[in-house]
Motif scaffolding. Structure first.
Motif, PDB file in Angstrom:
ATOM      1  N   LEU A 260     -81.228 -72.625  -5.599  1.00 32.60           N
ATOM      2  CA  LEU A 260     -81.348 -72.163  -6.974  1.00 32.60           C
ATOM      3  C   LEU A 260     -81.119 -70.668  -7.119  1.00 32.60           C
ATOM      4  CD1 LEU A 260     -84.339 -74.247  -8.414  1.00 32.60           C
ATOM      5  CD2 LEU A 260     -81.877 -74.631  -8.673  1.00 32.60           C
ATOM      6  N   GLU A 261     -80.989 -69.974  -6.002  1.00 37.74           N
ATOM      7  CA  GLU A 261     -80.657 -68.553  -6.078  1.00 37.74           C
ATOM      8  C   GLU A 261     -79.177 -68.409  -6.424  1.00 37.74           C
ATOM      9  OE1 GLU A 261     -82.624 -65.900  -6.010  1.00 37.74           O
ATOM     10  OE2 GLU A 261     -84.276 -67.329  -5.941  1.00 37.74           O
ATOM     11  N   PRO A 262     -78.843 -67.557  -7.386  1.00 36.16           N
ATOM     12  CA  PRO A 262     -77.443 -67.444  -7.822  1.00 36.16           C
ATOM     13  C   PRO A 262     -76.486 -67.086  -6.700  1.00 36.16           C
ATOM     14  CG  PRO A 262     -78.916 -66.281  -9.322  1.00 36.16           C
ATOM     15  CD  PRO A 262     -79.746 -66.695  -8.138  1.00 36.16           C
ATOM     16  N   SER A 263     -76.960 -66.358  -5.682  1.00 32.13           N
ATOM     17  CA  SER A 263     -76.067 -65.909  -4.620  1.00 32.13           C
ATOM     18  C   SER A 263     -75.846 -66.962  -3.557  1.00 32.13           C
ATOM     19  CB  SER A 263     -76.637 -64.653  -3.945  1.00 32.13           C
ATOM     20  OG  SER A 263     -77.908 -64.936  -3.370  1.00 32.13           O
ATOM     21  N   GLU A 264     -76.579 -68.081  -3.659  1.00 28.38           N
ATOM     22  CA  GLU A 264     -76.483 -69.104  -2.614  1.00 28.38           C
ATOM     23  C   GLU A 264     -75.582 -70.239  -3.074  1.00 28.38           C
ATOM     24  OE1 GLU A 264     -77.653 -68.817   0.312  1.00 28.38           O
ATOM     25  OE2 GLU A 264     -78.800 -66.993  -0.025  1.00 28.38           O
ATOM     26  N   SER A 265     -74.890 -70.841  -2.138  1.00 21.79           N
ATOM     27  CA  SER A 265     -74.015 -71.972  -2.467  1.00 21.79           C
ATOM     28  C   SER A 265     -74.473 -73.275  -1.831  1.00 21.79           C
ATOM     29  CB  SER A 265     -72.573 -71.681  -2.001  1.00 21.79           C
ATOM     30  OG  SER A 265     -72.546 -71.474  -0.606  1.00 21.79           O
ATOM     31  N   GLY A 266     -75.581 -73.258  -1.130  1.00 23.54           N
ATOM     32  CA  GLY A 266     -76.073 -74.492  -0.517  1.00 23.54           C
ATOM     33  C   GLY A 266     -77.353 -74.245   0.208  1.00 23.54           C
ATOM     34  N   ALA A 267     -77.959 -75.317   0.733  1.00 23.49           N
ATOM     35  CA  ALA A 267     -79.248 -75.196   1.391  1.00 23.49           C
ATOM     36  C   ALA A 267     -79.109 -74.426   2.683  1.00 23.49           C
ATOM     37  CB  ALA A 267     -79.819 -76.590   1.672  1.00 23.49           C
ATOM     38  N   ASP A 268     -78.064 -74.672   3.426  1.00 24.12           N
ATOM     39  CA  ASP A 268     -77.767 -73.899   4.609  1.00 24.12           C
ATOM     40  C   ASP A 268     -76.330 -74.182   4.994  1.00 24.12           C
ATOM     41  OD1 ASP A 268     -77.684 -76.332   5.898  1.00 24.12           O
ATOM     42  OD2 ASP A 268     -79.648 -76.094   6.847  1.00 24.12           O
ATOM     43  N   SER A 269     -75.866 -73.540   6.038  1.00 20.04           N
ATOM     44  CA  SER A 269     -74.447 -73.667   6.364  1.00 20.04           C
ATOM     45  C   SER A 269     -74.060 -75.084   6.769  1.00 20.04           C
ATOM     46  CB  SER A 269     -74.117 -72.699   7.512  1.00 20.04           C
ATOM     47  OG  SER A 269     -74.907 -72.978   8.663  1.00 20.04           O
ATOM     48  N   SER A 270     -75.004 -75.871   7.239  1.00 25.96           N
ATOM     49  CA  SER A 270     -74.686 -77.218   7.695  1.00 25.96           C
ATOM     50  C   SER A 270     -74.930 -78.277   6.641  1.00 25.96           C
ATOM     51  CB  SER A 270     -75.515 -77.553   8.945  1.00 25.96           C
ATOM     52  OG  SER A 270     -76.894 -77.607   8.632  1.00 25.96           O
ATOM     53  N   GLY A 271     -75.574 -77.907   5.532  1.00 27.44           N
ATOM     54  CA  GLY A 271     -75.871 -78.893   4.511  1.00 27.44           C
ATOM     55  C   GLY A 271     -76.862 -79.923   4.992  1.00 27.44           C
ATOM     56  N   ALA A 272     -77.884 -79.478   5.727  1.00 26.94           N
ATOM     57  CA  ALA A 272     -78.867 -80.402   6.266  1.00 26.94           C
ATOM     58  C   ALA A 272     -80.228 -79.728   6.321  1.00 26.94           C
ATOM     59  CB  ALA A 272     -78.469 -80.870   7.671  1.00 26.94           C
ATOM     60  N   VAL A 273     -81.272 -80.562   6.167  1.00 28.74           N
ATOM     61  CA  VAL A 273     -82.646 -80.108   6.283  1.00 28.74           C
ATOM     62  C   VAL A 273     -83.351 -81.064   7.230  1.00 28.74           C
ATOM     63  CG1 VAL A 273     -84.835 -79.712   5.096  1.00 28.74           C
ATOM     64  CG2 VAL A 273     -82.677 -79.197   3.945  1.00 28.74           C
ATOM     65  N   SER A 274     -84.012 -80.538   8.244  1.00 28.82           N
ATOM     66  CA  SER A 274     -84.746 -81.387   9.179  1.00 28.82           C
ATOM     67  C   SER A 274     -86.227 -81.043   9.109  1.00 28.82           C
ATOM     68  CB  SER A 274     -84.235 -81.186  10.611  1.00 28.82           C
ATOM     69  OG  SER A 274     -85.008 -81.945  11.518  1.00 28.82           O
TER      70      SER A 274
END
Length: 276
Positions: A260-274
């Motif tokens: 939700l931060e404007p400068s971010e484009s995703g949760a992390d570089s891998s698109g995964a949460v563990s």
């Protein structure tokens, strides 16, 4: 790193599923206790608990006001109490305007619910002075919000839509529940889902879909992913938890705060949460 032998892999998967199921049951028990507190609609402009977490400092007022309002939308036969922990996490990260909307359990049509959501969002924008909002929708809530953004022109108001365990392509779980019209609309091939498959050129909303590899409500699991050529969408895989834990688990909350931060484009570089 070599691959695990198949029997060992199955054992690990079974243990992970048992742990996730135990967590789901614990969350369900806690949510049943909190459920009565969320039955009544939230008062507009209700202050949020923005007490800084231990070891952190509150963000400056100017930084807090820079964020658009966040609208939280619950799932089927649920209410705003499901977002107690996520709401607090967002507030401590600088979100000044957070509103949890209830829709009636008697709601029988996703299109109608999406229209009501649109009217709520117009009122929120008029009251707060913001021109856009972010939405976090759990399960059916994500589908209602997506219909609003994609089919009702809501993309001019919705900057980012985060969905948590939402059946974007339909789920086949609990066939007996299909007696309810809105459950039938969440089945693969329903009229509503076919509408969401239609072209959506120029849709401005950014979509982030969190899906869990142990979600027993999403059948098949990948139905919680967004697959549409016209949408700016990212799918984030969550490992180690089930459907009910998605709006509750702190690791998911941290990733939601990040996207939700404007400068971010995703949760992390891998698109995964563990969370394992």
């Amino acid at each position: 790193m070599g691959f695990l032998p198949l029997p060992l892999l199955r054992i690990r998967l079974s243990i992970a599923l048992l742990q996730a199921t135990a967590l789901e049951l614990a969350i369900l028990a806690g949510h049943l206790l909190l459920y009565p507190s969320g039955v009544w609609p939230e008062r507009p402009g209700r202050p949020v608990d923005d007490t800084p977490a231990p070891g952190t400092q509150a963000l400056p007022s100017a930084s807090r006001q820079a964020h658009p309002p966040v609208v939280l939308l619950h799932g089927f036969i649920d209410n705003r109490s499901v977002f107690v922990l996520l709401r607090r996490a967002l507030a401590r990260n600088g979100r000044c305007h957070i509103e949890s909307l209830n829709y009636s359990p008697l709601t029988c049509d996703i299109r109608t619910a999406a229209g009501l959501l649109g009217r709520h969002i117009e009122e929120i924008c008029a009251r707060t002075g913001h021109t856009e909002v972010d939405i976090v929708g759990h399960s059916l809530g994500g589908l209602i919000a997506r219909y609003y953004a994609q089919r009702l022109g809501g993309d001019r108001r919705v900057r980012t839509l985060v969905t948590l365990g939402t059946p974007h392509s339909g789920t086949t779980v609990a066939p007996l529940a299909s007696a309810h019209p809105i459950v039938r609309q969440m089945r693969p091939g329903s009229d509503v889902l076919e509408e969401l498959r239609r072209p959506a050129p120029g849709c401005r909303t950014r979509f982030i879909s969190f899906w869990s590899d142990l979600d027993q409500v999403m059948i098949p699991l990948e139905t919680a992913c967004i697959d549409h050529p016209d949408l700016l969408a990212k799918n984030v895989r969550v490992s180690g938890i089930g459907h009910l834990a998605l709006p509750v688990h702190p690791a998911v909350a941290a990733s939601i705060r990040q996207v939700l931060e404007p400068s971010e484009s995703g949760a992390d570089s891998s698109g995964a949460v563990s969370v394992a």
